[in-house]
Write an enzyme that holds these catalytic residues in place. Structure first.
Site, mmCIF file in Angstrom:
data_model
loop_
_atom_site.group_PDB
_atom_site.id
_atom_site.type_symbol
_atom_site.label_atom_id
_atom_site.label_comp_id
_atom_site.label_asym_id
_atom_site.label_seq_id
_atom_site.Cartn_x
_atom_site.Cartn_y
_atom_site.Cartn_z
ATOM 1 N N ARG A 184 37.023 65.258 56.616
ATOM 2 C CA ARG A 184 35.732 64.619 56.906
ATOM 3 C C ARG A 184 35.601 64.143 58.351
ATOM 4 O O ARG A 184 34.481 64.088 58.886
ATOM 5 C CB ARG A 184 35.510 63.446 55.948
ATOM 6 C CG ARG A 184 35.369 63.895 54.500
ATOM 7 C CD ARG A 184 34.869 62.782 53.623
ATOM 8 N NE ARG A 184 34.790 63.224 52.240
ATOM 9 C CZ ARG A 184 34.346 62.469 51.231
ATOM 10 N NH1 ARG A 184 33.930 61.244 51.478
ATOM 11 N NH2 ARG A 184 34.316 62.929 49.996
ATOM 12 N N ASP A 226 21.947 50.706 50.442
ATOM 13 C CA ASP A 226 23.125 51.547 50.654
ATOM 14 C C ASP A 226 23.688 51.232 52.037
ATOM 15 O O ASP A 226 22.971 50.769 52.931
ATOM 16 C CB ASP A 226 22.773 53.035 50.553
ATOM 17 C CG ASP A 226 24.008 53.894 50.285
ATOM 18 O OD1 ASP A 226 24.300 54.158 49.101
ATOM 19 O OD2 ASP A 226 24.691 54.266 51.253
#
Length: 288
Positions: A32, A140
């Site tokens: 990632r 979020d």
């Protein structure tokens, strides 16, 4: 990646997002963060870590974004949404008949499927909620996914995952190969960037809280702390929804399981206390 660099990244992610990485997840970090390193013209993870050590806050933000898991789909796991529609909301309609207000918090909105699923359910119940003020607050950590939430645009694959065909027809408009949720549904949800490690008081009180499939990424003390603070913004007769792999048992007495409804937890009255940890080490929830 050498161990000292991996340990630095693990601590950074835990401190900034609550995310706990197991000892054997270096491959996940590499997969990632290497693309991120290349994107910002760094030679590799060693250079990335060096830049983070220098206090590059913009890069810290990008690292947290890259490592955040955003797996979700409409009406995920089905049963919690049935409980919400068939029992929780009807009971709250009776309990809130005098003030006619409902506040719902999706504490990890991801790309928006969960709060929009709730909005569609409430839209279906509009006759019973006529004259009511209903708020859905969806938060979020990732600004990137919140932008997708606000647009409400999903691929064919995304709308095929859990979304009943009648709701697709009723509440979406096709735009080329994509589908966009109707403006009236989008208007029902307020999206905000928010870190669950921060104080919740600014958000106000909520009748229903959805915090599903988030706690599994935290260590045990962080789970207990989040749950205890969550109870303080949950109305005493409200409820909390957790994911199928999550529980409050052994963590805190702020909530108790609702025996008739799997995944639903009820706030306990009085001041909660965190249950003492058992064993020498805390449980660590690894990224999937």
């Amino acid at each position: 990646m050498i161990q000292v660099e991996y340990d630095f990244l693990r601590k950074l992610l835990k401190d900034r997002s609550g995310l706990v990485l197991a000892d054997d997840k270096q491959y996940l970090v590499e997969s990632r963060l290497l693309p991120l390193a290349r994107k910002v013209n760094l030679g590799g993870l060693s250079e990335l870590v060096a830049e983070l050590r220098r206090g590059n806050e913009s890069l810290v933000y990008d690292v947290v974004e890259a490592m955040t898991t955003n797996e979700t789909f409409f009406f995920r796991d089905k049963i919690p949404f049935e409980h919400f529609k068939d029992s929780v909301i009807p009971e709250l309609i009776k309990a809130r008949a005098a003030r006619k207000t409902l506040r719902i918090w999706c504490a990890a909105a991801s790309t928006g499927q969960e709060p929009y699923s709730l909005a569609m359910i409430l839209k279906d119940m509009s006759a019973a909620l006529s004259g009511w003020r209903v708020e859905i607050v969806a938060t979020d950590l990732s600004q990137e996914v919140l932008e997708k939430c606000k647009a409400g645009i999903y691929s064919q694959f995304e709308v095929q995952r859990g979304l009943p065909i009648q709701k697709l027809v009723s509440y979406f408009k096709q735009i080329g190969e994509m589908w966009q949720i109707n403006p009236d549904i989008r208007a029902m949800v307020q999206f905000k960037e928010f870190n669950l490690l921060n104080d919740f008081a600014s958000l106000g009180k909520f009748d229903v809280i959805f915090c599903r499939n988030v706690l599994i990424y935290f260590d045990q003390p962080t789970k207990a702390e989040v749950l205890t603070r969550m109870m303080r913004v949950n109305e005493p007769d409200g409820c909390l929804f957790l994911g199928a792999a999550e529980t409050v048992v052994g963590l805190t007495d702020a909530y108790r399981p609702c025996q008739q409804r799997r995944g639903v937890y009820l706030p306990k009255t009085g001041s909660p206390s965190i249950v003492p940890l058992m064993g020498a080490g805390s449980l660590r929830a690894a990224l999937r």
